[in-house]
Design a protein around this motif. Structure first.
Motif, PDB file in Angstrom:
ATOM      1  N   THR A  76       0.839  -1.204   0.000  1.00  8.12           N
ATOM      2  CA  THR A  76       0.000   0.000   0.000  1.00  8.12           C
ATOM      3  C   THR A  76       0.873   1.254   0.000  1.00  8.12           C
ATOM      4  OG1 THR A  76      -1.711  -1.182   1.217  1.00  8.12           O
ATOM      5  CG2 THR A  76      -1.844   1.217   1.210  1.00  8.12           C
ATOM      6  N   ASN A  77       1.878   1.282   0.868  1.00 12.29           N
ATOM      7  CA  ASN A  77       2.783   2.430   0.909  1.00 12.29           C
ATOM      8  C   ASN A  77       3.564   2.569  -0.386  1.00 12.29           C
ATOM      9  OD1 ASN A  77       2.191   3.455   3.478  1.00 12.29           O
ATOM     10  ND2 ASN A  77       3.496   1.937   4.455  1.00 12.29           N
ATOM     11  N   ALA A  78       3.990   1.465  -0.965  1.00 12.25           N
ATOM     12  CA  ALA A  78       4.724   1.511  -2.231  1.00 12.25           C
ATOM     13  C   ALA A  78       3.834   2.027  -3.362  1.00 12.25           C
ATOM     14  CB  ALA A  78       5.266   0.128  -2.575  1.00 12.25           C
ATOM     15  N   GLU A  79       2.570   1.636  -3.357  1.00 18.15           N
ATOM     16  CA  GLU A  79       1.630   2.127  -4.374  1.00 18.15           C
ATOM     17  C   GLU A  79       1.433   3.635  -4.242  1.00 18.15           C
ATOM     18  OE1 GLU A  79      -0.633   1.822  -7.706  1.00 18.15           O
ATOM     19  OE2 GLU A  79       0.435   0.160  -6.766  1.00 18.15           O
ATOM     20  N   HIS A  80       1.298   4.121  -3.011  1.00 21.34           N
ATOM     21  CA  HIS A  80       1.174   5.571  -2.781  1.00 21.34           C
ATOM     22  C   HIS A  80       2.444   6.295  -3.237  1.00 21.34           C
ATOM     23  CE1 HIS A  80      -2.687   5.462  -0.789  1.00 21.34           C
ATOM     24  NE2 HIS A  80      -2.247   4.533   0.053  1.00 21.34           N
ATOM     25  N   LEU A  81       3.589   5.684  -2.981  1.00 18.71           N
ATOM     26  CA  LEU A  81       4.858   6.268  -3.393  1.00 18.71           C
ATOM     27  C   LEU A  81       4.941   6.362  -4.922  1.00 18.71           C
ATOM     28  CD1 LEU A  81       7.785   7.180  -2.702  1.00 18.71           C
ATOM     29  CD2 LEU A  81       8.413   4.777  -2.902  1.00 18.71           C
ATOM     30  N   LEU A  82       4.562   5.300  -5.614  1.00 19.47           N
ATOM     31  CA  LEU A  82       4.612   5.320  -7.078  1.00 19.47           C
ATOM     32  C   LEU A  82       3.637   6.332  -7.669  1.00 19.47           C
ATOM     33  CD1 LEU A  82       4.957   1.514  -7.877  1.00 19.47           C
ATOM     34  CD2 LEU A  82       6.710   3.285  -8.054  1.00 19.47           C
ATOM     35  N   LEU A  83       2.462   6.445  -7.070  1.00 18.25           N
ATOM     36  CA  LEU A  83       1.497   7.441  -7.547  1.00 18.25           C
ATOM     37  C   LEU A  83       2.024   8.860  -7.344  1.00 18.25           C
ATOM     38  CD1 LEU A  83      -1.881   5.893  -6.339  1.00 18.25           C
ATOM     39  CD2 LEU A  83      -1.094   6.163  -8.684  1.00 18.25           C
ATOM     40  N   ALA A  84       2.660   9.106  -6.203  1.00 24.29           N
ATOM     41  CA  ALA A  84       3.217  10.436  -5.930  1.00 24.29           C
ATOM     42  C   ALA A  84       4.355  10.748  -6.905  1.00 24.29           C
ATOM     43  CB  ALA A  84       3.708  10.511  -4.491  1.00 24.29           C
ATOM     44  N   ARG A  85       5.184   9.760  -7.201  1.00 22.26           N
ATOM     45  CA  ARG A  85       6.273   9.980  -8.166  1.00 22.26           C
ATOM     46  C   ARG A  85       5.720  10.276  -9.554  1.00 22.26           C
ATOM     47  NH1 ARG A  85      10.914   5.488  -6.884  1.00 22.26           N
ATOM     48  NH2 ARG A  85      11.686   6.449  -4.975  1.00 22.26           N
ATOM     49  N   HIS A  86       4.670   9.551  -9.945  1.00 21.61           N
ATOM     50  CA  HIS A  86       4.049   9.795 -11.251  1.00 21.61           C
ATOM     51  C   HIS A  86       3.466  11.211 -11.297  1.00 21.61           C
ATOM     52  CE1 HIS A  86       1.976   9.018 -14.996  1.00 21.61           C
ATOM     53  NE2 HIS A  86       0.850   9.422 -14.439  1.00 21.61           N
ATOM     54  N   GLU A  87       2.800  11.615 -10.229  1.00 25.00           N
ATOM     55  CA  GLU A  87       2.232  12.962 -10.174  1.00 25.00           C
ATOM     56  C   GLU A  87       3.336  14.019 -10.199  1.00 25.00           C
ATOM     57  OE1 GLU A  87      -0.844  15.516  -7.368  1.00 25.00           O
ATOM     58  OE2 GLU A  87      -0.656  13.350  -7.085  1.00 25.00           O
ATOM     59  N   LEU A  88       4.465  13.710  -9.567  1.00 23.61           N
ATOM     60  CA  LEU A  88       5.609  14.615  -9.568  1.00 23.61           C
ATOM     61  C   LEU A  88       6.158  14.800 -10.986  1.00 23.61           C
ATOM     62  CD1 LEU A  88       7.287  16.205  -7.522  1.00 23.61           C
ATOM     63  CD2 LEU A  88       8.746  14.212  -7.283  1.00 23.61           C
ATOM     64  N   VAL A  89       6.222  13.729 -11.750  1.00 23.46           N
ATOM     65  CA  VAL A  89       6.695  13.811 -13.132  1.00 23.46           C
ATOM     66  C   VAL A  89       5.729  14.643 -13.979  1.00 23.46           C
ATOM     67  CG1 VAL A  89       7.068  12.440 -15.239  1.00 23.46           C
ATOM     68  CG2 VAL A  89       8.020  11.673 -13.064  1.00 23.46           C
ATOM     69  N   LYS A 101       6.990  20.853  -4.135  1.00 20.03           N
ATOM     70  CA  LYS A 101       7.678  20.711  -2.841  1.00 20.03           C
ATOM     71  C   LYS A 101       6.891  19.803  -1.903  1.00 20.03           C
ATOM     72  CE  LYS A 101      10.225  24.999  -3.098  1.00 20.03           C
ATOM     73  NZ  LYS A 101      10.380  26.351  -2.607  1.00 20.03           N
ATOM     74  N   LYS A 102       5.570  19.927  -1.916  1.00 19.97           N
ATOM     75  CA  LYS A 102       4.744  19.050  -1.089  1.00 19.97           C
ATOM     76  C   LYS A 102       4.892  17.595  -1.520  1.00 19.97           C
ATOM     77  CE  LYS A 102       0.466  19.841  -0.266  1.00 19.97           C
ATOM     78  NZ  LYS A 102      -0.932  20.243  -0.306  1.00 19.97           N
ATOM     79  N   LEU A 103       4.859  17.360  -2.820  1.00 19.75           N
ATOM     80  CA  LEU A 103       5.006  15.996  -3.338  1.00 19.75           C
ATOM     81  C   LEU A 103       6.383  15.416  -3.026  1.00 19.75           C
ATOM     82  CD1 LEU A 103       3.222  16.241  -6.790  1.00 19.75           C
ATOM     83  CD2 LEU A 103       2.585  14.759  -4.901  1.00 19.75           C
ATOM     84  N   GLN A 104       7.412  16.241  -3.130  1.00 19.03           N
ATOM     85  CA  GLN A 104       8.757  15.760  -2.825  1.00 19.03           C
ATOM     86  C   GLN A 104       8.876  15.354  -1.359  1.00 19.03           C
ATOM     87  OE1 GLN A 104      11.105  19.072  -4.176  1.00 19.03           O
ATOM     88  NE2 GLN A 104      11.388  18.200  -6.221  1.00 19.03           N
ATOM     89  N   SER A 105       8.279  16.137  -0.475  1.00 24.56           N
ATOM     90  CA  SER A 105       8.338  15.765   0.944  1.00 24.56           C
ATOM     91  C   SER A 105       7.513  14.508   1.205  1.00 24.56           C
ATOM     92  CB  SER A 105       7.867  16.920   1.830  1.00 24.56           C
ATOM     93  OG  SER A 105       6.516  17.196   1.613  1.00 24.56           O
ATOM     94  N   TYR A 106       6.413  14.342   0.491  1.00 25.40           N
ATOM     95  CA  TYR A 106       5.588  13.134   0.635  1.00 25.40           C
ATOM     96  C   TYR A 106       6.358  11.902   0.158  1.00 25.40           C
ATOM     97  CZ  TYR A 106       1.554  10.025   0.256  1.00 25.40           C
ATOM     98  OH  TYR A 106       0.687   8.963   0.403  1.00 25.40           O
ATOM     99  N   VAL A 107       7.074  12.043  -0.972  1.00 27.73           N
ATOM    100  CA  VAL A 107       7.868  10.927  -1.499  1.00 27.73           C
ATOM    101  C   VAL A 107       8.966  10.549  -0.503  1.00 27.73           C
ATOM    102  CG1 VAL A 107       9.568  10.326  -3.292  1.00 27.73           C
ATOM    103  CG2 VAL A 107       7.374  11.303  -3.931  1.00 27.73           C
ATOM    104  N   LYS A 108       9.617  11.536   0.090  1.00 27.93           N
ATOM    105  CA  LYS A 108      10.652  11.264   1.083  1.00 27.93           C
ATOM    106  C   LYS A 108      10.060  10.538   2.291  1.00 27.93           C
ATOM    107  CE  LYS A 108      13.678  15.129   0.021  1.00 27.93           C
ATOM    108  NZ  LYS A 108      14.187  16.427   0.490  1.00 27.93           N
ATOM    109  N   GLU A 109       8.897  11.013   2.731  1.00 28.21           N
ATOM    110  CA  GLU A 109       8.238  10.398   3.889  1.00 28.21           C
ATOM    111  C   GLU A 109       7.876   8.943   3.608  1.00 28.21           C
ATOM    112  OE1 GLU A 109       3.829  10.680   5.835  1.00 28.21           O
ATOM    113  OE2 GLU A 109       4.795  12.561   5.270  1.00 28.21           O
ATOM    114  N   LYS A 110       7.267   8.681   2.462  1.00 24.85           N
ATOM    115  CA  LYS A 110       6.868   7.312   2.120  1.00 24.85           C
ATOM    116  C   LYS A 110       8.085   6.409   1.931  1.00 24.85           C
ATOM    117  CE  LYS A 110       2.486   7.262   2.324  1.00 24.85           C
ATOM    118  NZ  LYS A 110       1.821   6.452   3.334  1.00 24.85           N
ATOM    119  N   SER A 111       9.144   6.959   1.331  1.00 20.63           N
ATOM    120  CA  SER A 111      10.360   6.171   1.158  1.00 20.63           C
ATOM    121  C   SER A 111      10.950   5.793   2.509  1.00 20.63           C
ATOM    122  CB  SER A 111      11.399   6.955   0.358  1.00 20.63           C
ATOM    123  OG  SER A 111      10.913   7.239  -0.915  1.00 20.63           O
TER     124      SER A 111
END
Length: 165
Positions: A17-30, A126-136
């Motif tokens: 679940t956390n990995a899926e959220h991380l991948l979605l956030a990375r896709h949104e970041l791109v 910036k919000k997405l980057q901090s979210y990606v760091k948190e999930k990672s």
């Protein structure tokens, strides 16, 4: 089922679940970066058209010092850093994001809209980057793969490909 298996299953569900959220956030970041680059290119084109750069337009203080003693002119002349001496009312064609509609709007309004969009995109990035760091960090703390599988096996799993026999 055994309690150990139930624990393992629950842990795997949380990690996935956390990995899926991380991948979605990375896709949104791109996607966000693509839009930011488009806005940046549009702002650069408008600055070229106005023949200005971010630092080429004098500040109000410089205008004040230049115009002292001019008599009838106002002491401070507000000048847009993007427009400069360019006519701010000159019509400019612009397409709005997410639509197929071209609008002819004043030059100053076009670059103001793009600059506001750019600020909002920077903030959301910036919000997405901090979210990606948190999930990672959460996934790393859960010990997903790296604590249980040796690096050599993990590398072989990552490079594994399906091919015809």
């Amino acid at each position: 089922m055994d309690d150990g298996m139930m624990n393992l299953q629950q842990t795997l569900i949380e990690i996935e679940t956390n990995a899926e959220h991380l991948l979605l956030a990375r896709h949104e970041l791109v996607e966000n970066d693509k839009i930011r680059n488009g806005n940046r290119e549009a702002l650069t084109a408008l600055r070229r058209r106005a023949r200005t750069t971010k630092t080429s337009v004098p500040s109000p203080f410089e205008s004040l010092m230049k115009d002292i003693g001019a008599g009838s002119r106002p002491l401070v002349r507000e000048m847009c850093p993007t427009c400069g001496d360019h006519d701010p009312k000159e019509p400019t064609w612009m397409i709005f994001p997410g639509s197929d509609i071209f609008c002819r709007i004043p030059f100053h309004a076009a670059h103001s809209i793009l600059e506001n969009d750019q600020e909002q995109l920077d903030y959301s990035t910036k919000k997405l980057q901090s979210y990606v760091k948190e999930k990672s960090l959460v996934i790393s703390e859960m010990g997903a793969l790296d604590d249980r599988i040796s690096p050599a096996v993990l590398k072989s799993l990552v490079t594994l490909t399906d091919g015809p026999k």
